[in-house]
Design an enzyme around this catalytic site. Structure first.
Site, PDB file in Angstrom:
ATOM      1  N   TYR A 176       0.849  -1.038   0.167  1.00  0.00           N
ATOM      2  CA  TYR A 176      -0.017   0.004   0.015  1.00  0.00           C
ATOM      3  C   TYR A 176       0.928   1.140  -0.140  1.00  0.00           C
ATOM      4  O   TYR A 176       2.009   0.910  -0.134  1.00  0.00           O
ATOM      5  CB  TYR A 176      -0.889  -0.072   1.217  1.00  0.00           C
ATOM      6  N   ALA A 393     -24.240 -28.835   7.642  1.00  0.00           N
ATOM      7  CA  ALA A 393     -25.481 -28.384   7.898  1.00  0.00           C
ATOM      8  C   ALA A 393     -26.274 -29.097   9.003  1.00  0.00           C
ATOM      9  O   ALA A 393     -26.571 -28.353   9.837  1.00  0.00           O
ATOM     10  CB  ALA A 393     -26.320 -28.164   6.596  1.00  0.00           C
TER      11      ALA A 393
END
Length: 641
Positions: A176, A393
């Protein structure tokens, strides 16, 4: 008695005393307002990590300036006094649960900014090509503009101090803007901010000095990429010289990591990179610094303790691990290591969401970013709940239903928990995924949940009649195209059969280059097999997050795995398979052919129970997807029972 004495020992950063050595590494959340202000949702997320015993919580990036670069919506900014009320609310909320909070400040992304604004060029240290659009050259910052950004850091630090923030972090890594100034491959300036290592660090040093002057007494940390991990990037030796300069400028803690946009997988290391993959970066900075150093990168409690005990680091930076379980540190302190929910390093809903400017989520912790809305509270009236299927799940639905006070019976036709996770998570690089099965088993043991293995439920089973609610989590079935001649041959196996231990030959061709096929190919190649992947699409693992795919493709190439993309399997015989591609037919010799053509929903029981009241299909039997989607769907289903 705890065996994590170094991780749990008190620590000190400048003037700040920490109760332990666990620091939540800074990560973006995309939970801010469109204007960049902290929200109740984001404050609740950070507060939950502080409540869980984290020694210091560090926020994601907050922009100090909008002068030359516009921060993306959803990310935070502290460049105006409008930010102070949100910062104050954040500090007060974290302090109320006994925690400490650090604010990460950023100068911006520079050449890495996501979208080029047509009205103004992206900025950088020099006229570097924009990362995503190399035909666009960045505008080098003028000296006067550098001074403005430095001043903005001081103003932001003053606001943070006014709000009661405990520490500040400077976002100086991963290529950055600040990193672009420090790195010779991006800084070709000839003024006082370019040339020698000292000059290239001048921008960072001035920022540190401005922050220290504006917020006296607040500790300041700095995150530094030690090895950019690509040819031509900054090396460890240069980063050591930079670290010494930054320490002299007044830094109190150095956060050490690796990577850059050119090596994005090190910025968010997937499961392929293994445990503690960036501890060497911290070790190299410990060699030259007298201030504390924080290690990051796929740290578990065990290898974090090992790194601290060995003197490779002083603090353990836990990022995605604290997304998965906000009580990571607190559970260690309470002697409950086995209750820490594993981070499976999939990057699916944390990093993956951020790439699409969506709020942070988690594949294994559906409450992330929804701490206020998704509280698990007792059900108004306890029910008898039947869960059919003990895959991800089913197990999550049973856990949440049990926590809410329902009496739950889980029926699984196989002899083990986990569904497809159990065989699919056999390779070492997926050990955390398999760890989820053990975690669910541990959680269910303390709940009103009974698991019945080796029990198949049909539409006529009396267990369904006695239930108030039925959760169907029956998963998926392999897609095996019967139209391919020879697909039923003795040398042909389905991908799950291989994971379950069926022997394969030395030469293996994997028919299907989706995630399951590609992962199996990597596992077999690591075991010394000669492997070819045949995939009809133009590339393999198209259903995979880009960051993870970078590592996968590199490792497959390093191991010599042959990729035949754009090829359709036409026939299979005893010597291998034949595929048709752009240049005609090709025969791939193999001892074993493994089919990995994907899956279809297992809809038989779902269809038979359609129309019956209080039946709730979840997971792959509704729509085959990634594990995180199944877990999150199961959580919300059970929360509504």
């Amino acid at each position: 008695m705890s065996t994590y004495a170094h991780v749990l020992a008190p620590g000190r950063i400048g003037t700040l005393e920490l109760p332990n050595r666990v620091i939540m590494a800074p990560m973006g959340t995309e939970m801010g307002t469109h204007e960049g202000l902290f929200t109740e949702r984001e404050i609740a997320y950070y507060t939950e990590r502080a409540r869980g015993g984290t020694g210091l919580v560090v926020t994601g990036i907050s922009a100090v300036s909008q002068d030359y670069e516009q921060i993306n919506p959803g990310l935070c900014r502290v460049d105006t006094d409008a930010s102070v009320p949100g910062l104050t609310a954040l500090a007060e909320s974290v302090h109320a649960v006994g925690g400490l909070i650090s604010l990460q400040l950023t100068a911006g992304l520079g050449r890495n900014i996501n979208v080029v604004d047509p009205d103004r060029l992206p900025i950088s240290a020099s006229d570097n090509p924009h990362f995503a659009q190399p035909d666009v050259l960045c505008r080098p910052l003028e000296v006067e503009e550098i001074a403005v950004i430095v001043r903005r850091f001081g103003e932001a630090a003053a606001r943070a101090a006014q709000a009661g923030i405990d520490a500040l972090d400077i976002h100086g890594h991963t290529g950055y803007l600040i990193d672009q100034f420090m790195s010779p491959q991006w800084n070709r300036r000839t003024d006082a901010y370019g040339g020698s290592t000292e000059n290239r660090c001048r921008f960072a040093v001035e920022i540190i000095e401005a922050v220290k002057a504006a917020a006296p007494g607040l500790p300041v940390s700095f995150r530094l990429s030690v090895d950019h991990k690509y040819p031509g990037g900054r090396t460890t030796e240069e980063s050591q010289r930079i670290a010494v300069i930054l320490e002299a400028a007044g830094i109190d803690l150095m956060m050490a990591d690796d990577g850059s946009y050119e090596a994005m997988d090190y910025v968010f290391p997937p499961y392929y990179l293994g445990d503690a993959c960036m501890v060497p970066a911290a070790r190299s900075l410990k060699e030259v610094l007298s201030i504390p150093v924080m290690a990051v990168g796929n740290l578990t409690p065990e290898n974090a303790e090992e790194a601290l005990a060995a003197g490779d680091a002083d603090f353990a930076g836990i990022g995605r691990g604290l997304i998965a379980d906000p009580e990571w540190a607190g559970k260690l302190a309470a002697g409950r290591r086995e209750d820490i929910r594993p981070c499976i390093r999939c990057n699916q809903m944390c990093v993956g969401n951020a790439f699409f400017a969506l709020p942070l989520g988690c594949a294994v912790n559906p409450q992330v970013g929804m701490e206020l809305e998704r509280r698990v509270t007792p059900a108004p009236a306890p029910k008898r709940v039947v869960v059919v299927g003990a895959g991800p799940a089913g197990l999550e639905a049973a856990r949440v239903a049990g926590l809410r006070g329902h009496t739950v019976d889980v029926y699984e036709r196989s002899e083990h928990l986990g569904g497809v996770l159990w065989p699919a998570a056999t390779p070492e690089f997926k050990k955390e995924l398999r760890g989820m099965i053990a975690w669910w088993e541990r959680q269910l043991a303390d709940l009103p949940v009974t698991v019945h293995l080796g029990t198949e439920i049909t539409a006529d089973s009396p267990e369904l009649t006695r239930a108030d609610d039925v959760v169907l989590a029956v998963g998926s079935v392999p897609l095996v195209p019967s139209s391919i001649p020879g697909i039923d041959g003795q040398n042909v196996l389905e991908v799950l059969q291989v994971h379950q231990g069926t022997p394969v030959g030395q030469r293996v061709v994997v028919a299907g280059g989706g995630l399951s096929g590609a992962d199996l190919a990597l596992e077999l190649a690591q075991d010394g097999r000669e492997v070819t992947i045949v995939e009809m699409a133009d590339e393999i693992a198209r259903d995979m997050l880009l960051i993870n795919r970078i590592t996968l493709l590199r490792q497959l190439a390093d191991l010599g795995v042959r990729l035949l993309t754009g090829h359709t399997v036409t026939t299979i015989d005893a010597t291998g398979l034949t595929a048709t591609g752009p240049d005609g037919e090709v025969h791939v010799a193999a001892d074993t052919v493994v089919t990995a053509f994907g899956v279809n929903p297992a809809t038989s029981l779902v269809d038979q129970l359609t129309g019956r009241a209080n039946v709730h299909p979840v997971g792959d039997c509704v729509n085959p997807a990634k594990v995180g989607e199944a877990i999150n769907a199961a959580f919300t289903t059970a929360l509504a029972l």
